[in-house]
Scaffold this motif. Structure first.
Motif, PDB file in Angstrom:
ATOM      1  N   SER A 151      12.407  -8.529  -3.141  1.00  0.00           N
ATOM      2  CA  SER A 151      13.851  -8.554  -3.400  1.00  0.00           C
ATOM      3  C   SER A 151      14.363  -7.247  -3.994  1.00  0.00           C
ATOM      4  N   SER A 152      13.442  -6.406  -4.497  1.00  0.00           N
ATOM      5  CA  SER A 152      13.861  -5.137  -5.103  1.00  0.00           C
ATOM      6  C   SER A 152      12.655  -4.210  -5.232  1.00  0.00           C
ATOM      7  N   LYS A 153      12.954  -2.966  -5.503  1.00  0.00           N
ATOM      8  CA  LYS A 153      11.909  -1.979  -5.776  1.00  0.00           C
ATOM      9  C   LYS A 153      11.118  -2.415  -7.013  1.00  0.00           C
ATOM     10  N   GLU A 154      11.827  -2.960  -7.992  1.00  0.00           N
ATOM     11  CA  GLU A 154      11.175  -3.400  -9.223  1.00  0.00           C
ATOM     12  C   GLU A 154      10.141  -4.494  -8.957  1.00  0.00           C
ATOM     13  N   LYS A 155      10.492  -5.455  -8.126  1.00  0.00           N
ATOM     14  CA  LYS A 155       9.552  -6.558  -7.827  1.00  0.00           C
ATOM     15  C   LYS A 155       8.279  -6.024  -7.197  1.00  0.00           C
ATOM     16  N   ASN A 197       0.820  -1.220   0.000  1.00  0.00           N
ATOM     17  CA  ASN A 197       0.000   0.000   0.000  1.00  0.00           C
ATOM     18  C   ASN A 197       0.852   1.268   0.000  1.00  0.00           C
ATOM     19  N   CYS A 198       1.921   1.277   0.781  1.00  0.00           N
ATOM     20  CA  CYS A 198       2.821   2.433   0.798  1.00  0.00           C
ATOM     21  C   CYS A 198       3.534   2.580  -0.541  1.00  0.00           C
ATOM     22  N   GLY A 199       3.965   1.460  -1.101  1.00  0.00           N
ATOM     23  CA  GLY A 199       4.588   1.492  -2.425  1.00  0.00           C
ATOM     24  C   GLY A 199       3.630   2.035  -3.462  1.00  0.00           C
ATOM     25  N   PHE A 247       7.869   5.825 -10.678  1.00  0.00           N
ATOM     26  CA  PHE A 247       8.830   4.758 -10.363  1.00  0.00           C
ATOM     27  C   PHE A 247      10.216   5.317 -10.044  1.00  0.00           C
ATOM     28  N   LYS A 248      10.727   6.150 -10.911  1.00  0.00           N
ATOM     29  CA  LYS A 248      12.100   6.640 -10.796  1.00  0.00           C
ATOM     30  C   LYS A 248      12.333   7.402  -9.486  1.00  0.00           C
ATOM     31  N   ASP A 249      11.382   8.228  -9.091  1.00  0.00           N
ATOM     32  CA  ASP A 249      11.558   9.081  -7.922  1.00  0.00           C
ATOM     33  C   ASP A 249      11.131   8.434  -6.612  1.00  0.00           C
ATOM     34  N   THR A 250      10.772   7.181  -6.657  1.00  0.00           N
ATOM     35  CA  THR A 250      10.432   6.437  -5.441  1.00  0.00           C
ATOM     36  C   THR A 250      11.599   5.518  -5.115  1.00  0.00           C
TER      37      THR A 250
END
Length: 190
Positions: free
Chosen positions: A44-48, A9-11, A20-23
């Motif tokens: 495992s990552s921001k991307e996931k 939810n925070c993501g 995406f880039k600025d988070t």
């Protein structure tokens, strides 16, 4: 709520407001009230995390579009509206707009291919609509039922080559191609 849901939810909130880039993970962890290390226990990552959020947002969009359409209207008009609504939503939703982010879309496309299931709402919609239109005599007889979905699957293939085509041409190209396909499929003179 469990920690994974809180992180999700925070993501979502941060990706939606900042893109995406600025988070970054530390922002997500701070908002979630957890340590950065705890984030990695769940993703495992921001991307996931982003990919999971993207898929949920995309699913929500597709369901909304399906619910908003009048399935009894002319096939060409219906498909035109479906494509227009999809493109409009993709351009107005910060999360979905990342589909056109040159730094991210190849990974996003790959993730989409890996987890995309056969119960995709739009694919199911096309399948049902083709059956309906066939029974109503609105689809050409010389195009067999197995080939019908392939026309729209080809649009998905083109979508994954949007950079080769040119991102600035892509949305309008898809709109025209979907319209041309439907006009060709409903041309009873063939």
């Amino acid at each position: 709520m469990d920690k994974k849901t809180i992180i999700f939810n925070c993501g979502w909130e941060l990706f939606n407001s900042k893109g995406f880039k600025d988070t970054n993970i530390s922002d997500i962890a701070k908002m979630a009230g957890i340590a950065v290390g705890t984030f990695y226990n769940y993703y495992s990552s921001k991307e996931k995390l982003f990919f999971e959020i993207y898929m949920k947002e995309n699913e929500k969009l597709k369901k909304h579009i399906i619910e908003s359409l009048d399935m009894n209207q002319d096939p060409v008009v219906l498909v035109r509206q479906l494509v227009e609504q999809n493109i409009s939503a993709m351009n107005s939703n910060t999360i979905l707009k990342e589909w056109y982010n040159r730094d991210l879309f190849r990974e996003l496309e790959q993730h989409y291919k890996e987890i995309k299931s056969g119960d995709d709402p739009i694919h199911s919609l096309y399948t049902e609509l083709f059956k309906k239109w066939r029974s109503e005599g609105k689809i050409r007889d010389d195009v067999n039922d197995e080939l019908l979905p392939a026309f729209f699957e080809s649009l998905a293939y083109i979508d994954t080559h949007k950079e080769d085509i040119g991102l600035h041409h892509f949305p309008q190209l898809i709109q025209y191609l979907a319209e041309f396909i439907m006009k060709g499929l409903t041309d009873r003179q063939k």
